[in-house]
Motif scaffolding. Structure first.
Motif: not given
Length: 228
Positions: A193, A197, A204, A216-217, A219-224
């Motif tokens: 993931r 990203e 980013t 962290q990256t 998790a951000r990708s999954q949320v997006t």
């Protein structure tokens, strides 16, 4: 988006390939490896070869790729330093040179190692650090992934028998390892993931992703993606 992937038959590469094939924005994946992955997909093209030092016969593949993801690697156990350097650094640099030569605007992502350091007394950590420096010298857009302990997910499995035995022994302790050392543990899914990203929003993402930043990256990708 088109991607060249090295190491699709390895543990990390398996996870990355799965994510690429599931991503609707990825039009095609060319997997370069020694042996077939055993997977079939309309977007997947496999190129089998034994020479990983010269890719001039694949210039057309690299020229049309938006990114090259280098997940190929080997355990340092039982491997001489010259052989480890050849695989870990030599093969990766050759791939980065081919990618830069045909498409200098593309991305190059490399699976390195936690605490990679070119001055380390530990051989595999030193070689990984030297490989990072060599890659940054030959390619303008290198992203370095430095995972710690990697948990295999979704069918990913270690490449060697010794690694498979080790993971089989450690599997019952994964929850405890996660609880005690959360900053040192990641998964094949998280690495995949985080790489997605990088492909989708490179501006980013830091050029060097240590284990916590990988998570962290990811998790951000999954949320997006869930929000889309």
């Amino acid at each position: 988006m088109r991607v060249v992937l090295f190491g699709a038959t390895g543990m990390v590469g398996h996870g990355v390939l799965t994510a690429l094939l599931e991503d609707a924005t990825v039009e095609g994946v060319t997997a370069i490896s020694r042996r077939p992955s055993g997977r079939r997909h309309p977007k997947l093209r496999e190129v089998l070869r034994q020479d990983f030092t010269d890719y001039r016969d694949l210039d057309d593949v690299f020229a049309t790729a938006d990114a090259t993801l280098f997940c190929l690697g080997t355990s340092s156990v039982g491997v001489s330093e010259p052989d480890y350097v050849r695989i870990t650094q030599g093969y990766a640099v050759a791939a980065a040179e081919a990618a830069r030569r045909t498409n200098p605007g593309g991305l190059f992502a490399y699976i390195s190692a936690n605490r990679a350091d070119s001055t380390s007394r530990t051989m595999w950590i030193r070689v990984k650090g030297q490989a990072e420096a060599a890659l940054q010298a030959v390619h303008p857009r290198v992203f370095l992934f430095r995972p710690g302990f990697i948990q295999p997910r979704r069918g990913a499995r270690p490449a060697t028998r010794l690694q498979r035995i080790t993971y089989a022994i450690l599997t019952p302790f994964f929850p405890l390892i996660n609880r005690l050392f959360p900053a040192q543990v990641t998964t094949t899914d998280a690495i995949a993931r985080a790489m997605l990203e990088v492909l989708h929003a490179p501006a980013t993402v830091a050029r060097q992703l240590d284990n916590p930043l990988i998570n962290q990256t990811a998790a951000r990708s999954q949320v997006t993606r869930n929000a889309v």
